[in-house]
Design a protein around this motif. Structure first.
Motif, short mmCIF file in Angstrom:
data_model
loop_
_atom_site.label_atom_id
_atom_site.label_comp_id
_atom_site.label_asym_id
_atom_site.label_seq_id
_atom_site.Cartn_x
_atom_site.Cartn_y
_atom_site.Cartn_z
N TYR A 34 -1.14 -67.10 8.89
CA TYR A 34 -1.71 -65.76 8.91
C TYR A 34 -3.20 -65.86 8.66
O TYR A 34 -3.72 -66.95 8.39
CB TYR A 34 -1.04 -64.86 7.85
CG TYR A 34 -1.20 -65.33 6.42
CD1 TYR A 34 -2.22 -64.84 5.61
CD2 TYR A 34 -0.32 -66.27 5.87
CE1 TYR A 34 -2.36 -65.25 4.30
CE2 TYR A 34 -0.45 -66.69 4.56
CZ TYR A 34 -1.47 -66.18 3.78
OH TYR A 34 -1.61 -66.60 2.48
N GLU A 35 -3.91 -64.75 8.79
CA GLU A 35 -5.35 -64.71 8.55
C GLU A 35 -5.65 -63.80 7.38
O GLU A 35 -4.85 -62.93 7.02
CB GLU A 35 -6.08 -64.22 9.81
CG GLU A 35 -5.96 -65.17 11.00
CD GLU A 35 -6.72 -64.67 12.20
OE1 GLU A 35 -7.11 -63.47 12.19
OE2 GLU A 35 -6.93 -65.45 13.14
N ALA A 38 -4.19 -60.09 6.13
CA ALA A 38 -2.87 -59.82 6.71
C ALA A 38 -1.88 -59.28 5.67
O ALA A 38 -2.06 -59.44 4.47
CB ALA A 38 -2.31 -61.09 7.35
N HIS A 39 -0.83 -58.66 6.19
CA HIS A 39 0.24 -58.14 5.34
C HIS A 39 1.59 -58.47 5.96
O HIS A 39 1.66 -58.93 7.10
CB HIS A 39 0.11 -56.63 5.16
CG HIS A 39 0.36 -55.86 6.43
ND1 HIS A 39 -0.64 -55.62 7.35
CD2 HIS A 39 1.48 -55.28 6.94
CE1 HIS A 39 -0.14 -54.92 8.36
NE2 HIS A 39 1.15 -54.72 8.14
N MET A 40 2.66 -58.22 5.21
CA MET A 40 4.01 -58.35 5.73
C MET A 40 4.79 -57.09 5.40
O MET A 40 4.60 -56.48 4.35
CB MET A 40 4.70 -59.59 5.15
CG MET A 40 4.07 -60.90 5.58
SD MET A 40 4.89 -62.36 4.90
CE MET A 40 6.40 -62.39 5.90
N SER A 53 0.08 -56.90 1.05
CA SER A 53 -0.91 -57.88 1.53
C SER A 53 -0.61 -59.26 0.99
O SER A 53 -0.21 -59.43 -0.17
CB SER A 53 -2.31 -57.46 1.11
OG SER A 53 -2.71 -56.30 1.78
N CYS A 61 -4.02 -70.35 4.38
CA CYS A 61 -3.14 -69.49 5.18
C CYS A 61 -2.84 -70.04 6.57
O CYS A 61 -1.93 -69.56 7.23
CB CYS A 61 -3.73 -68.09 5.27
SG CYS A 61 -5.41 -68.00 5.92
N TYR A 67 4.38 -67.82 0.46
CA TYR A 67 3.66 -66.56 0.55
C TYR A 67 3.58 -65.95 -0.84
O TYR A 67 4.58 -65.88 -1.56
CB TYR A 67 4.39 -65.58 1.46
CG TYR A 67 4.46 -65.94 2.92
CD1 TYR A 67 3.38 -66.53 3.58
CD2 TYR A 67 5.59 -65.66 3.67
CE1 TYR A 67 3.44 -66.83 4.94
CE2 TYR A 67 5.67 -65.95 5.03
CZ TYR A 67 4.60 -66.53 5.65
OH TYR A 67 4.66 -66.83 7.00
N PRO A 98 3.87 -62.12 9.45
CA PRO A 98 2.58 -61.54 9.07
C PRO A 98 1.85 -60.91 10.25
O PRO A 98 1.92 -61.39 11.38
CB PRO A 98 1.80 -62.75 8.55
CG PRO A 98 2.84 -63.73 8.11
CD PRO A 98 3.97 -63.54 9.07
N LYS A 99 1.17 -59.80 9.96
CA LYS A 99 0.30 -59.16 10.95
C LYS A 99 -0.95 -58.68 10.24
O LYS A 99 -0.95 -58.53 9.01
CB LYS A 99 1.03 -58.02 11.65
CG LYS A 99 1.44 -56.89 10.75
CD LYS A 99 2.22 -55.83 11.52
CE LYS A 99 1.43 -55.22 12.65
NZ LYS A 99 2.14 -54.10 13.33
N ASN A 100 -2.00 -58.43 10.99
CA ASN A 100 -3.29 -58.14 10.36
C ASN A 100 -3.95 -56.91 10.98
O ASN A 100 -4.36 -56.93 12.13
CB ASN A 100 -4.23 -59.35 10.49
CG ASN A 100 -5.36 -59.31 9.48
OD1 ASN A 100 -5.55 -58.33 8.79
ND2 ASN A 100 -6.11 -60.39 9.39
#
Length: 318
Positions: A34-35, A38-40, A53, A61, A67, A98-100
């Motif tokens: 992830y960067e 980012a959050h999940m 986050s 990361c 995580y 994960p997405k950002n």
């Protein structure tokens, strides 16, 4: 979205009402990278989801072995924070990859990071990424008092005098956001994460200082809250003519999606801008942190995840 089964490896209590939860792959598989920022999305037992986050102290990361998350227990919580605080070592949870929605800019301009309370979590990863890249930055972390000070020792160890701590009770008031923004280096990017009042104050300070909108970045850590006096209103879909009633306590997205309308959205907090929709008729009641004061006054667009209506009906370009 790919889901991942995770197992609780360890739990700590870095501050009052805050848990630091470390998760590893339940099956021993490699974890997706992830960067910073980012959050999940975690899947709760009641079928809802909550986003948290990711925390990366050391800039690991790109190849994470675990995580880490920091979760504040909200007052009278019956949702995500109470569920996460109830986890024990060895328990398993399911989350989306994960997405950002709150990424760092890719240029080498200075970064001014401002965090309020549990809004520190994405800023930890941002500071680590900026340090690893050799990019200029400063981190200002505001808390109500020292009992709420999570992760401060580790941050000071890693970032030294680039970190500044502010305690409202000791300082006699909130962080001087106007002073910080006005004193930012030329061309700096401003990143703010915290409660809605902090974000609104920072936005006002940034606009007053003449910062371009492309250099102002926010993430809201408040969940959308009902307001006293909320009433039902109608939403008309321009493409079909269908009319929906939006009751108090439910969002436009909740009602429309339940009936099968195909909507695009993400955060459901009013800070990412993905659900922005054109308003063809009616007057929105804006409750986001995305729109400028000029856009709010114009009433031509709205964030349908949190905003409501001042008029009896809204006609939306959907």
């Amino acid at each position: 979205m790919t889901s991942i089964d995770l197992k609780v490896e360890s739990i700590e209590a870095p501050a009052e009402r805050i848990r630091s939860v470390v998760l590893v792959s339940a099956g021993g598989d490699a974890l997706p990278p992830y960067e910073a920022g980012a959050h999940m999305e975690f899947h709760l037992p009641d079928g809802t989801t909550r986003s948290y986050s990711l925390i990366d102290f050391e800039g690991d990361c790109a190849a994470p072995k675990s995580y880490r998350f920091g979760i504040r227990l909200e007052e009278e919580s019956t949702g995500g924070s109470s569920y996460m605080h109830g986890l024990g070592e060895g328990d398993t949870v399911t989350a989306d990859a994960p997405k950002n929605d709150f990424p760092l800019a890719t240029d080498d301009a200075p970064s001014l990071l401002i965090a309020g309370g549990i809004g520190i979590t994405p800023m930890i990863s941002m500071a680590a990424a900026l340090k690893s890249a050799g990019r200029p930055y400063s981190l200002h972390y505001a808390m109500r008092d020292r009992s709420a000070a999570a992760f401060t020792g580790r941050l000071a160890e890693l970032h030294g005098d680039r970190v500044s701590l502010h305690f409202d009770d000791e300082a006699g008031g909130p962080l001087d956001l106007s002073g910080l923004v006005e004193g930012a280096e030329e061309g700096a990017h401003l990143y703010v994460c915290g409660p809605k009042p902090m974000i609104e104050a920072a936005r006002s300070a940034a606009e007053a200082a003449g910062l371009p909108s492309g250099r102002i970045h926010f993430e809201l850590f408040d969940a959308p809250a009902d307001q006293e006096g909320d009433t039902a209103f109608e939403v008309e879909i321009a493409s079909s003519g269908k009319v929906y009633t939006i009751p108090p306590g439910r969002s436009i997205i909740d009602v429309l999606e339940e009936d099968g309308e195909d909507l695009i959205y993400d955060c459901q907090r009013g800070d990412c801008g993905i659900c922005q929709t054109d308003v063809l008729e009616g007057e929105p009641d804006h409750r986001d942190v995305v729109l400028s004061e000029e856009e709010r006054a114009g009433g031509k667009v709205m964030q349908i995840c949190v905003s409501r209506a001042r008029s009896a009906r809204l006609k939306l370009d959907l």
